[in-house]
Write an enzyme that holds these catalytic residues in place. Sequence first.
Site, PDB file in Angstrom:
ATOM      1  N   ASP A  84      44.805  31.312  36.892  1.00  0.00           N
ATOM      2  CA  ASP A  84      44.455  30.573  38.105  1.00  0.00           C
ATOM      3  C   ASP A  84      42.953  30.357  38.085  1.00  0.00           C
ATOM      4  OD1 ASP A  84      44.109  29.466  40.583  1.00  0.00           O
ATOM      5  OD2 ASP A  84      44.676  31.240  41.713  1.00  0.00           O
ATOM      6  N   TRP A 109      43.248  40.602  35.584  1.00  0.00           N
ATOM      7  CA  TRP A 109      44.662  40.646  35.916  1.00  0.00           C
ATOM      8  C   TRP A 109      45.436  40.361  34.638  1.00  0.00           C
ATOM      9  CZ3 TRP A 109      41.964  36.181  36.609  1.00  0.00           C
ATOM     10  CH2 TRP A 109      42.589  34.948  36.402  1.00  0.00           C
ATOM     11  N   ASP A 128      37.968  36.913  34.106  1.00  0.00           N
ATOM     12  CA  ASP A 128      37.071  35.920  34.699  1.00  0.00           C
ATOM     13  C   ASP A 128      35.701  36.011  34.037  1.00  0.00           C
ATOM     14  OD1 ASP A 128      38.920  34.904  36.440  1.00  0.00           O
ATOM     15  OD2 ASP A 128      38.283  36.121  38.154  1.00  0.00           O
ATOM     16  N   ASN A 156      46.651  36.510  40.863  1.00  0.00           N
ATOM     17  CA  ASN A 156      45.616  35.688  40.248  1.00  0.00           C
ATOM     18  C   ASN A 156      44.670  35.031  41.244  1.00  0.00           C
ATOM     19  OD1 ASN A 156      47.040  33.477  41.196  1.00  0.00           O
ATOM     20  ND2 ASN A 156      47.901  32.905  39.209  1.00  0.00           N
ATOM     21  N   ASP A 157      44.738  35.407  42.517  1.00  0.00           N
ATOM     22  CA  ASP A 157      43.792  34.874  43.503  1.00  0.00           C
ATOM     23  C   ASP A 157      42.551  35.756  43.658  1.00  0.00           C
ATOM     24  OD1 ASP A 157      45.415  32.705  44.168  1.00  0.00           O
ATOM     25  OD2 ASP A 157      46.538  33.885  45.634  1.00  0.00           O
ATOM     26  N   VAL A 158      42.667  37.022  43.263  1.00  0.00           N
ATOM     27  CA  VAL A 158      41.534  37.955  43.373  1.00  0.00           C
ATOM     28  C   VAL A 158      40.361  37.429  42.547  1.00  0.00           C
ATOM     29  CG1 VAL A 158      40.753  40.293  42.731  1.00  0.00           C
ATOM     30  CG2 VAL A 158      43.011  39.965  43.775  1.00  0.00           C
TER      31      VAL A 158
END
Lengths: 181, 409
Positions: A84, A109, A128, A156-158
């Site tokens: 993401d 993640w 990331d 996957n939003d963290v």
Amino acid sequence: MTGFDFDGFGEKLLRKFAGRTSRRSMLTRLGATIVAAPVFPLLPVSRANAAKPERSAEAKTGFARNAQTKDDTKCDYWRYCAIDGFLCSCCGGGVSSCPPGAEPSPVSWVGTCINPDDGKAYLMAYRDCCGKPSCGQCNCDNTDRETQLYVPQLNNDVIWCFGTKSMEYHCSTGVLVGKAQ
Amino acid sequence: MTGFDARGTDATMTIPHSRRRSAAPRALLALLGSAALTSPVAAQPAATPAPVLESEEAFVHKLPAASPHWSYIRGGFDSGGTRIFNGDTGKMLGMINTSKWSDLGLDPTGKFHYVSETIWTKVLRGTRQDLVAVYDPVTLDLVAEIPMPGRLLIGSRINNFVISDDGKTGYIYNLSPASSVNVVDFAKRKFVQTVELPGCASLLPNPGVGFSALCGDGTLATVALSGKTPTVTHTAPFFSATNDPIFDNFAYNRGTSEATFVSYTGLIYQAKIAATPVVAAPWSIQAAAGLRVGETKPLDINWLPGGRQPMALHRATGRLYVLMHKGEYWSHKDPGTEIWVVDLAARKVVRRVPLKKPAENIEVTQDDKPLLFINGDEDATRVLDATSYEQKFDIEHAGGGLIAVAGAR
């Protein structure tokens, strides 16, 4: 997916972190994060090895059925099944490397993606790259086996920029950790 | 600007106040004079001379009395600022300073707006500071900052910062990546304590007890804060966090202390939140619409819930509005192409509302003539009548992020 049981490893992992980590010291916490980093993406491997997921075409997700292995600047590249964000491969970096000046997060993640060339499942660590504004190129949001915040390592939003000098999110990579079966 | 004397305006910066008042009309007269020389209209004899415009004093607006039809709409991915719109007119009324990756908390008692946020001394470098900023809801001025140890940076989550029913306590989720919750006393404007909560997130206020949270082991954790040290208890597991997860942007009804959860396959769980929460057996939203239930197996196309803020609850009527799309399992972020209106008491889908454009976020106002707000990637927010489902209008450039309304959480 079917037969693939991540259940419990997340909590176990977090309990380990919580047990090791003093809440009173940010430095200790960051230290634990960094020290634990190599372990973090490896932990699912043993669990994945224990499971024997079915890999028939009927058992594949929509993403896996349509994934390709040639172009890592496209959202349907096989490793990106749970990515993401902006693909680092479109931002001056690569599929598993950060663009110049960006800092890779030591934690990530995770996802399990099927390589269409060999039909095998692989563990992915989505790391990331941090410390710059949003790259803004090749925005993808793939959600195979992506769950909610109470299982954070499968969410996957963290903003996964823990332990980096800056928590500014730049782009995301998919680092191949190993075979899942 | 012909005829405007820049030196004259400079002079107004230093002259006494009484003279400044007369300087501005003079400058305006100069402007009008120059216009008279060049304008053909001015060449005609005027019956009455145009009145001299009064000088103005700049000022800052205050918000009018809040309406239940106001909505608070966040900008899209990684953009800050929450715009306040009047849902009756579509007019923007102001903006709350929600910085990047912050969480907005609307005080249930209406006294303040709270923003749980993270800032650095050098913008995004330097020393990290985590805090709850307190804003006056009428002036939108910053009135206090409450430092706290840390919080998770993430987008589009409505349950990482929740406020107790009496408005006195805030609960802020943190992931470092160990998971914990900060307890903040809003009455004293002071951080109280951090409660370790391994494997749990997505918070609910638990009146008179503390708070509850969903956990990765499929349980609901409850943290009691009345004793000297917090105690954590868990329900029995009632859902699978990996095989059919519950959306963590769930709905909570303060009036009845009931939570409504929806899973990826479309199971609806209702839980009574108390010292010992009770979770009822789930039921299928598809079955409630007379369709076959959602499944996890690939190649099975069905109507499924999805989006980022995929459901909204009208508390008084028990109507749940769910964004639904057609897809396979693991399409849980796909935007909704229909709104399914669920009567929770009757366990029936009473209406399916096709949408002109897909939507990711939905919220409903809590009054007796409710409005629905929906948005998605396209930056416009659409306003619908929540009973006739008539699409009233679009608010262009409202923002594509989370939507909040008073009394909804």
